[in-house]
Design a protein around this motif. Structure first.
Motif: not given
Length: 691
Positions: A504-517
């Motif tokens: 599952v693509w979780r909200p935490g995955d999207a959040a980390n993605f936005s700051v290069g993590q």
């Protein structure tokens, strides 16, 4: 006479006549019909064909300074085929050779054995049918003993030939860029039809990495041949025919030896400083690109090595040191092959994605110390809040929570845990438009792609790791629990989640993605290319090292052009907005401390710090920059793995590179007026021309 006896005599006469006719016919066939063929074979018994190696071309920097050249050396080689034909298998020859060279017989035996499974170096990785070099840089007196006593050393040659030399102009040692040479293998000989093998190591070497491999065909030249007359003992008595070898062409690169040396020094200083502060600082990279053309000006990688180690063979210990993790795998170029989380340097992509997704470029957004993404609080660096701000200040102060908010809202619009059939994923799309997650196309082999994770990637990864995660969820991590119970509990909780819902693509995955993590990985080359696009108005240039191939007489054989640049799908006003924000980072933002006292009048530099968290390790330190800001020419990026914050380690390294290029009050500039050569270097016998 008895009729029976008479009949037998007649038959006998007929058989003798038939045999005579056959014999005469065969003699006529051999001497008349096939006479030319057999005369050629007979001639071959008193002649030998010797392939004459061509001198390999040099690799030059942008001003014509050699990064790789050739020097002459006496090389002693042994022909395995001749050796094995001896009654004692060549033991006597090797024993005498050992005495002359002063090398142990066991060592020579190891050098001429063929590499294979379970065979440690030294061994011969090339064709078994070529003479194998056992010693280079032989003393002339020792070589003379071999040449004068050929009857005692059948199959042993002592030849003057060219070997690679690395002069290190201005201290430049771009080992990973240059690559290295290794003997051609039998498999390669079988595949590459028309490739002449000399019997000497000089021309039978092929590029295995870097520019040596990429431009091998241009550098290697064309071997010649010499047909010599020999007596019954195999001694040369004269020359029957000869064709001169054609030397290899020279490769002019865009590397500037002065800037390359400065980048290497700056990277070393940054790593040494980080280690003094107690951080591992186990790897690093520094790269300089011409933002208008994509030409690579400098590419420094740490750890590094001396490429001369390949000359004359390499020991098992040296070989393992180049590939092993104990020494940091110095054979790997951290610029093109190193993959690291980029941290906040990635936000230039996220800003463009957020605006394209409908967020106002001039809007004001809250920057609290933490922001709830689903049921989890995601914090700013050190939990610091900055209050409401625009996107300009979000980049200058590097506010994470603004980007968490953008990412979470985009994730929700795409359907959250139950995504739409075709989710928009604006940040993922923009990252790929910036060139992340794919090779840049640089003229070097073995470039890494990096990684831009998305829903499909996460599902594929879950399939691969599911069994291991489910095992961890069931059994836990008892070995870890012995020394760190808290970590063992955390690992079990993560394994449980990944086992059941790891796809599952979780909200935490999207959040980390936005700051290069999270699972985002980029190479320093991809990052410098992205910042070059911001500097040049949105052109995603294709990086290039090769500028031209020049003949030995100095004339141009080929100009090396880069493919056309793609354009970023970003509005010009957004690009200018990002560029203006980057200009304030060294003045009043996260890099202000590192650039305190920097002469912005000589060259105004803008950039972005990045501090990427890595579980179980120290932070990765980044700083990406462009300049001069009014008319950008260069993009400079530095990265130090496990080096701490971007401001403390990478930013000072980038500052040192800029100061070396443009000069300071106490130091003259490496680049006059910040300019690179506009013409090809003039080589002996040729004229420099505009590239």
């Amino acid at each position: 006479m008895n009729p029976r006896t008479h009949f037998r005599l007649v038959v006998l006469y007929v058989l003798v006549a038939a045999l005579m006719l056959v014999l005469v016919g065969r003699l006529w066939s051999l001497q008349v019909l096939e006479g030319e063929h057999y005369r050629g074979i007979a001639a071959q018994n008193r002649t030998r064909d010797i392939v004459v190696p061509a001198v390999r071309g040099m690799i030059l920097d942008d001003r014509g300074r050699p990064l790789v050249r050739n020097t002459s050396a006496l090389v002693v080689s042994v022909d395995r085929t001749t050796l094995l034909r001896q009654k004692d298998g060549g033991e006597g020859i090797l024993r005498r050779l050992s005495a002359v060279l002063g090398i142990g017989q066991d060592e020579i035996t190891k050098r001429i054995r063929l590499c294979g499974p379970g065979i440690k170096r030294p061994c011969w990785p090339g064709s078994p049918y070529q003479p194998i070099p056992v010693e280079d840089h032989v003393d002339p007196k020792r070589a003379l003993q071999i040449m004068e006593r050929q009857e005692e050393f059948p199959g042993v040659t002592a030849q003057v030939q060219a070997v690679r030399d690395y002069p290190e102009p201005n201290g430049a040692k771009p080992a990973q860029v240059l690559g290295y040479l290794q003997p051609i293998t039998q498999e390669e000989m079988d595949k590459r039809t028309g490739l002449k093998v000399t019997g000497y190591s000089g021309v039978d070497l092929v590029g295995r990495a870097g520019l040596e491999a990429q431009y091998d065909a241009a550098l290697r030249g064309e071997p010649g041949f010499r047909k010599v007359l020999v007596d019954s003992q195999g001694r040369v008595t004269g020359t029957a025919d000869e064709q001169a070898a054609v030397p290899g062409n020279h490769l002019v690169t865009s590397i500037d030896a002065g800037v390359q040396g400065a980048a290497e020094n700056a990277l070393k200083h940054a790593i040494d400083g980080a280690r003094k502060a107690g951080r591992p600082a186990d790897a690093g990279a520094a790269v300089v690109m011409d933002v208008q053309t994509g030409r690579m000006v400098a590419m420094a990688s740490h750890p590094t090595y001396d490429p001369a180690i390949w000359t004359g063979g390499i020991s098992q210990e040296q070989y393992e040191a180049l590939l092993g993790k104990k020494k940091g795998e110095p054979l790997i170029s951290r610029v093109t092959q190193g993959q690291f989380a980029p941290g906040s340097t990635f936000k230039v992509s996220s800003v463009a994605a957020a605006v394209k997704d409908g967020n106002s470029l001039n809007g004001i957004y809250p920057c609290p110390g933490s922001y709830n993404v689903g049921n989890r609080a995601f914090r700013n660096f050190e939990g610091q809040g900055h209050g409401p701000m625009n996107l300009h200040m979000a980049l200058v102060k590097s506010c994470d929570t603004i980007f968490y908010r953008f990412a979470y809202q985009e994730w929700q619009r795409d359907g959250g845990m139950k995504p739409k059939k075709n989710p928009s994923d604006p940040m993922v799309r923009m990252a790929r438009d910036y060139g992340f997650g794919s090779r840049t196309g640089i003229d070097l082999p073995s470039e890494s792609e990096g990684r831009i994770p998305d829903r499909a990637w996460k599902k594929d990864y879950w399939e691969v790791t599911r069994a291991a995660n489910c095992k961890g969820a069931k059994e836990g991590y008892p070995q870890v629990a012995k020394t760190d119970p808290a970590r063992a509990a955390y690992l079990k909780a993560v394994a449980t989640e990944n086992c059941t819902e790891g796809f599952v693509w979780r909200p935490g995955d999207a959040a980390n993605f936005s700051v290069g993590q999270g699972d985002v990985l980029v190479t320093p080359l991809q990052l410098v290319r992205a910042y070059a696009a911001i500097a040049n108005g949105g052109r995603l240039v294709v990086p290039r090292l090769g500028v031209a191939v020049m003949r030995p007489d100095g004339t141009v054989a080929q100009r090396i052009e880069a493919p056309p640049a793609k354009r970023l799908p970003v509005d010009q006003k957004v690009i200018k907005y990002i560029r203006d924000a980057l200009a304030d980072v060294p003045k009043q933002g996260t890099a202000a401390g590192a650039f305190g006292g920097f002469d912005m009048k000589t060259v105004e530099v803008g950039g972005k710090t990045g501090t990427a968290e890595v579980y179980g390790k120290e932070d990765t330190s980044w700083f990406a920059s462009i300049g001069p800001m009014k008319k950008p020419r260069f993009a400079v990026v530095a990265m130090v793995s496990q080096g701490g914050t971007g401001a403390s380690t990478a930013a000072p390294a980038v500052r040192e590179i800029w100061e070396a290029m443009y000069g300071t009050k106490d130091r003259p500039p490496l680049l006059k007026d910040g300019r690179l050569p506009s013409e090809l270097p003039a080589l002996p016998g040729g004229e420099g021309t505009a590239p």
